[in-house]
Design an enzyme around this catalytic site. Structure first.
Site, short mmCIF file in Angstrom:
data_model
loop_
_atom_site.label_atom_id
_atom_site.label_comp_id
_atom_site.label_asym_id
_atom_site.label_seq_id
_atom_site.Cartn_x
_atom_site.Cartn_y
_atom_site.Cartn_z
NE ARG A 125 -1.55 -2.41 2.76
CZ ARG A 125 -1.67 -3.66 2.32
NH1 ARG A 125 -2.72 -4.02 1.64
NH2 ARG A 125 -0.74 -4.56 2.57
CB THR A 126 3.37 2.59 2.35
OG1 THR A 126 2.59 2.07 3.42
CG2 THR A 126 3.90 3.97 2.71
CE LYS A 170 27.37 -2.91 -4.31
NZ LYS A 170 27.38 -1.82 -5.29
NE ARG A 214 6.97 0.65 5.09
CZ ARG A 214 5.76 0.11 4.97
NH1 ARG A 214 5.63 -1.16 4.63
NH2 ARG A 214 4.68 0.82 5.20
CG HIS A 226 3.15 3.83 8.61
ND1 HIS A 226 3.33 4.74 7.58
CD2 HIS A 226 2.81 2.65 8.02
CE1 HIS A 226 3.10 4.13 6.43
NE2 HIS A 226 2.79 2.87 6.66
N1 CP Z 1 -0.46 -0.07 5.77
C1 CP Z 1 0.77 -0.33 5.28
O1 CP Z 1 1.78 0.28 5.71
O2 CP Z 1 0.80 -1.29 4.32
P1 CP Z 1 2.09 -1.73 3.51
O3 CP Z 1 3.04 -2.39 4.49
O4 CP Z 1 1.60 -2.68 2.44
O5 CP Z 1 2.72 -0.49 2.93
#
Ligand code: CP
Length: 303
Positions: free
Chosen positions: A52-53, A82, A103, A131
């Site tokens: 999703r993100t 590396k 991320r 998040h």
């Molecule tokens: N909600 C969410 O962070 O989903 P993903 O891990 O698929 O990005």
């Protein structure tokens, strides 16, 4: 707004203004012609898996006329393998792009990246930390579905210790008046003390409720989460907590008519598929709101 690192950094006015922009973005998305971010490039650096993100950020940038370069599975396929430090990676990538969406598996990684980056860094999740953009789309979902952001009882269900979306959501919703959190979690994965303290300092109330049915009866929002298998130190500990709280037709029957069920997704058995057809199941609509919300954030960060 330069970097987006923590939900704590959003003021009430920021949140409401971004929600307003996201509503305009829904129209732009529908009409298919975006604002002019042509010539701007978003770099997506994902050191942990995502559906999703990453895809909603990429979709948002493309819908605004910008372009995207990305590395998924950066832990394996970037020069991190590396031995390159995150800081060095950011110092290099900032020369290629206008905004970095990161991320990472370590708590605090987004803040470390922001400290050395000349371009905005948007956290797409840092380990079991936060998040913040998920919190923004979760807040947008509540505003869209319930038409208010105050006077709410929200049941936070599942793994509240490692679930980073929960931490950010508590930080964000605590900005609003009359917010009451009911924490429904296994005793070994409670909401961390510092998150509880932040909420109560802001005037929200936080209560432990071990009975999911009772929480369902009292809540406007049930925010279900996955037990974060990848964060547990032993499979034995994970097995001991998984499957304790499942939303099924018995829980649906105890919910308010106007309440909603949210989940950041992916789910791993904690919402029965039979719940999906109920109009109160908002989680797929919630995932779709990620695009206009991230369009609003990108437009703001690149303005
Ligand atoms: N909600 C969410 O962070 O989903 P993903 O891990 O698929 O990005």
């Amino acid at each position: 707004m330069k970097h987006v690192i923590s939900a704590k950094h959003f003021t009430n006015a920021d949140i409401l203004s971004l929600i307003e922009t996201a509503i305009q973005m829904e129209q732009i998305k529908k009409q298919g012609h975006g604002l002019n971010l042509a010539g701007r490039i978003m770099g997506a650096l994902f050191f942990e898996p995502s559906t999703r993100t990453r895809l909603s950020f990429e979709s948002a940038m493309l819908r605004l006329g910008g372009q995207v370069i990305s590395t998924e599975n950066a832990r394996e396929f970037s020069s991190a393998v590396k031995g390159e430090t995150l800081e060095d990676t950011i110092r290099v990538v900032e020369g290629y792009v206008d905004v970095i969406v990161l991320r990472h598996h370590e708590i605090g990684a987004a803040a470390r990246a922001a400290n050395v980056s000349a371009v905005p860094v948007i956290s797409a999740g840092d380990g079991a930390g936060e998040h913040p953009t998920q919190a923004l789309l979760d807040t947008f979902t509540i505003a869209r579905e319930l038409s208010r952001l105050d006077d709410l009882t929200i049941a936070l269900v599942g793994d509240l210790m490692y679930g980073r979306t929960v931490h950010s959501l508590v930080y964000m919703l605590s900005q609003f008046p009359k917010i009451h959190f009911l924490c429904v979690s296994p005793s070994t994965t409670p909401l961390p003390r510092d998150v509880v303290d932040f909420a109560t300092t802001r005037g929200a109330s936080v209560q432990i409720e071990n009975d999911l049915g009772r929480a369902a009866e009292a809540s406007d929002v049930i925010y279900q989460t996955r037990v974060q298998k990848e964060r547990f130190h032993s499979m034995e500990d994970y097995e001991a907590v998984k499957g304790q709280y499942i939303i099924d037709e018995h829980i649906l029957a105890r919910m308010n008519e106007k309440a909603i069920i949210m989940h950041p997704l992916p789910r791993a058995g904690e919402i029965a598929p039979t719940v999906d057809a109920d109009p109160r199941a908002a989680y797929f609509r919630q995932s779709h709101y990620g695009v206009p919300v991230r369009m609003a954030l990108l437009a703001r960060c690149l303005a």
